[in-house]
Scaffold this motif. Structure first.
Motif, PDB file in Angstrom:
ATOM      1  N   MET A  89      29.437  34.970  47.295  1.00 48.73           N
ATOM      2  CA  MET A  89      28.625  35.888  48.078  1.00 48.73           C
ATOM      3  C   MET A  89      27.286  35.228  48.344  1.00 48.73           C
ATOM      4  SD  MET A  89      27.764  39.835  47.179  1.00 48.73           S
ATOM      5  CE  MET A  89      29.168  40.694  47.841  1.00 48.73           C
ATOM      6  N   SER A  90      26.845  35.280  49.563  1.00 50.11           N
ATOM      7  CA  SER A  90      25.590  34.626  49.907  1.00 50.11           C
ATOM      8  C   SER A  90      24.403  35.442  49.423  1.00 50.11           C
ATOM      9  CB  SER A  90      25.506  34.406  51.415  1.00 50.11           C
ATOM     10  OG  SER A  90      25.216  35.621  52.054  1.00 50.11           O
ATOM     11  N   GLU A  91      23.256  34.777  49.374  1.00 47.68           N
ATOM     12  CA  GLU A  91      22.024  35.439  48.930  1.00 47.68           C
ATOM     13  C   GLU A  91      21.675  36.611  49.835  1.00 47.68           C
ATOM     14  OE1 GLU A  91      17.895  33.699  48.214  1.00 47.68           O
ATOM     15  OE2 GLU A  91      19.253  32.303  47.189  1.00 47.68           O
ATOM     16  N   ASP A  92      21.899  36.454  51.138  1.00 43.78           N
ATOM     17  CA  ASP A  92      21.610  37.531  52.087  1.00 43.78           C
ATOM     18  C   ASP A  92      22.480  38.749  51.811  1.00 43.78           C
ATOM     19  OD1 ASP A  92      19.671  36.056  53.373  1.00 43.78           O
ATOM     20  OD2 ASP A  92      21.005  35.362  54.973  1.00 43.78           O
ATOM     21  N   ASN A  93      23.766  38.515  51.502  1.00 39.84           N
ATOM     22  CA  ASN A  93      24.674  39.625  51.208  1.00 39.84           C
ATOM     23  C   ASN A  93      24.273  40.338  49.924  1.00 39.84           C
ATOM     24  OD1 ASN A  93      26.157  39.125  53.501  1.00 39.84           O
ATOM     25  ND2 ASN A  93      27.766  37.990  52.454  1.00 39.84           N
ATOM     26  N   VAL A  94      23.841  39.574  48.931  1.00 34.68           N
ATOM     27  CA  VAL A  94      23.405  40.165  47.664  1.00 34.68           C
ATOM     28  C   VAL A  94      22.167  41.019  47.885  1.00 34.68           C
ATOM     29  CG1 VAL A  94      22.486  39.664  45.371  1.00 34.68           C
ATOM     30  CG2 VAL A  94      24.429  38.356  46.236  1.00 34.68           C
ATOM     31  N   ALA A  95      21.206  40.507  48.639  1.00 33.73           N
ATOM     32  CA  ALA A  95      19.981  41.255  48.921  1.00 33.73           C
ATOM     33  C   ALA A  95      20.293  42.512  49.727  1.00 33.73           C
ATOM     34  CB  ALA A  95      18.983  40.377  49.664  1.00 33.73           C
ATOM     35  N   ALA A  96      21.195  42.407  50.700  1.00 31.97           N
ATOM     36  CA  ALA A  96      21.557  43.567  51.517  1.00 31.97           C
ATOM     37  C   ALA A  96      22.262  44.619  50.668  1.00 31.97           C
ATOM     38  CB  ALA A  96      22.441  43.136  52.682  1.00 31.97           C
ATOM     39  N   GLU A  97      23.125  44.175  49.766  1.00 30.96           N
ATOM     40  CA  GLU A  97      23.839  45.105  48.882  1.00 30.96           C
ATOM     41  C   GLU A  97      22.850  45.802  47.944  1.00 30.96           C
ATOM     42  OE1 GLU A  97      26.963  47.173  46.964  1.00 30.96           O
ATOM     43  OE2 GLU A  97      26.719  46.284  48.934  1.00 30.96           O
ATOM     44  N   LEU A 122      19.657  46.329  48.467  1.00 31.04           N
ATOM     45  CA  LEU A 122      18.872  47.244  49.293  1.00 31.04           C
ATOM     46  C   LEU A 122      19.665  48.521  49.571  1.00 31.04           C
ATOM     47  CD1 LEU A 122      16.420  47.938  51.009  1.00 31.04           C
ATOM     48  CD2 LEU A 122      17.487  46.658  52.884  1.00 31.04           C
ATOM     49  N   ARG A 123      20.944  48.372  49.910  1.00 27.16           N
ATOM     50  CA  ARG A 123      21.798  49.529  50.178  1.00 27.16           C
ATOM     51  C   ARG A 123      21.871  50.432  48.951  1.00 27.16           C
ATOM     52  NH1 ARG A 123      26.592  51.211  49.078  1.00 27.16           N
ATOM     53  NH2 ARG A 123      27.264  49.300  48.072  1.00 27.16           N
ATOM     54  N   LEU A 124      22.019  49.841  47.769  1.00 28.75           N
ATOM     55  CA  LEU A 124      22.091  50.621  46.532  1.00 28.75           C
ATOM     56  C   LEU A 124      20.776  51.359  46.255  1.00 28.75           C
ATOM     57  CD1 LEU A 124      24.060  48.127  44.256  1.00 28.75           C
ATOM     58  CD2 LEU A 124      24.907  50.265  45.284  1.00 28.75           C
ATOM     59  N   PHE A 125      19.646  50.699  46.502  1.00 26.28           N
ATOM     60  CA  PHE A 125      18.346  51.372  46.342  1.00 26.28           C
ATOM     61  C   PHE A 125      18.242  52.571  47.279  1.00 26.28           C
ATOM     62  CE2 PHE A 125      16.375  47.253  44.699  1.00 26.28           C
ATOM     63  CZ  PHE A 125      16.283  47.715  43.387  1.00 26.28           C
ATOM     64  N   ILE A 126      18.616  52.361  48.529  1.00 27.96           N
ATOM     65  CA  ILE A 126      18.541  53.433  49.531  1.00 27.96           C
ATOM     66  C   ILE A 126      19.439  54.596  49.125  1.00 27.96           C
ATOM     67  CG2 ILE A 126      19.029  54.050  51.934  1.00 27.96           C
ATOM     68  CD1 ILE A 126      16.499  52.321  51.557  1.00 27.96           C
ATOM     69  N   GLU A 127      20.625  54.319  48.676  1.00 29.86           N
ATOM     70  CA  GLU A 127      21.545  55.383  48.262  1.00 29.86           C
ATOM     71  C   GLU A 127      21.009  56.150  47.063  1.00 29.86           C
ATOM     72  OE1 GLU A 127      25.334  53.471  47.788  1.00 29.86           O
ATOM     73  OE2 GLU A 127      25.677  53.381  49.958  1.00 29.86           O
ATOM     74  N   ARG A 128      20.408  55.445  46.115  1.00 30.06           N
ATOM     75  CA  ARG A 128      19.803  56.131  44.954  1.00 30.06           C
ATOM     76  C   ARG A 128      18.674  57.048  45.396  1.00 30.06           C
ATOM     77  NH1 ARG A 128      18.161  51.550  40.899  1.00 30.06           N
ATOM     78  NH2 ARG A 128      17.003  53.247  39.945  1.00 30.06           N
ATOM     79  N   ILE A 129      17.834  56.549  46.297  1.00 32.80           N
ATOM     80  CA  ILE A 129      16.719  57.363  46.803  1.00 32.80           C
ATOM     81  C   ILE A 129      17.260  58.594  47.519  1.00 32.80           C
ATOM     82  CG2 ILE A 129      14.845  57.412  48.506  1.00 32.80           C
ATOM     83  CD1 ILE A 129      14.370  54.406  47.719  1.00 32.80           C
ATOM     84  N   GLU A 130      18.289  58.418  48.319  1.00 35.28           N
ATOM     85  CA  GLU A 130      18.866  59.561  49.035  1.00 35.28           C
ATOM     86  C   GLU A 130      19.416  60.605  48.067  1.00 35.28           C
ATOM     87  OE1 GLU A 130      20.245  57.350  53.182  1.00 35.28           O
ATOM     88  OE2 GLU A 130      21.654  57.430  51.500  1.00 35.28           O
ATOM     89  N   ARG A 131      20.085  60.176  47.002  1.00 33.90           N
ATOM     90  CA  ARG A 131      20.609  61.116  46.007  1.00 33.90           C
ATOM     91  C   ARG A 131      19.474  61.865  45.319  1.00 33.90           C
ATOM     92  NH1 ARG A 131      24.100  56.916  44.904  1.00 33.90           N
ATOM     93  NH2 ARG A 131      22.913  56.268  43.076  1.00 33.90           N
TER      94      ARG A 131
END
Length: 80
Positions: A1-9, A11-20
């Motif tokens: 997995m590339s560094e960009d994919n890891v960072a995007a993943e 970020l997505r997890l942070f956003i989902e936690r904030i939404e919850r």
């Protein structure tokens, strides 16, 4: 997995936690609103209750300072 994919993943997890958490916060705010409505239905003044809740959240020295300032202003305006 590339560094960009890891960072995007990540970020997505942070956003989902904030939404919850935001959804939970909304649910709690609705519960608080219901309690105030119940208190009002039982004859309590909810405006005063909100002030009491705010005062109880304050530290004693901050509350004492606010009280002294309010008293000074009231005296200055002849609201004694």
């Amino acid at each position: 997995m590339s560094e960009d994919n890891v960072a995007a993943e990540q970020l997505r997890l942070f956003i989902e936690r904030i939404e919850r958490l935001e959804e939970e916060k909304k649910g709690i705010a609705d519960d608080v609103k219901d309690v105030y409505a119940e208190a009002k239905a039982n004859g309590y003044d909810t405006k005063t209750m909100r002030k009491i809740v705010a005062l109880r959240r304050m530290e004693k020295h901050a509350r004492d300072e606010a009280d002294a300032l309010l008293e000074t202003y009231r005296n200055a305006l002849g609201l004694v």
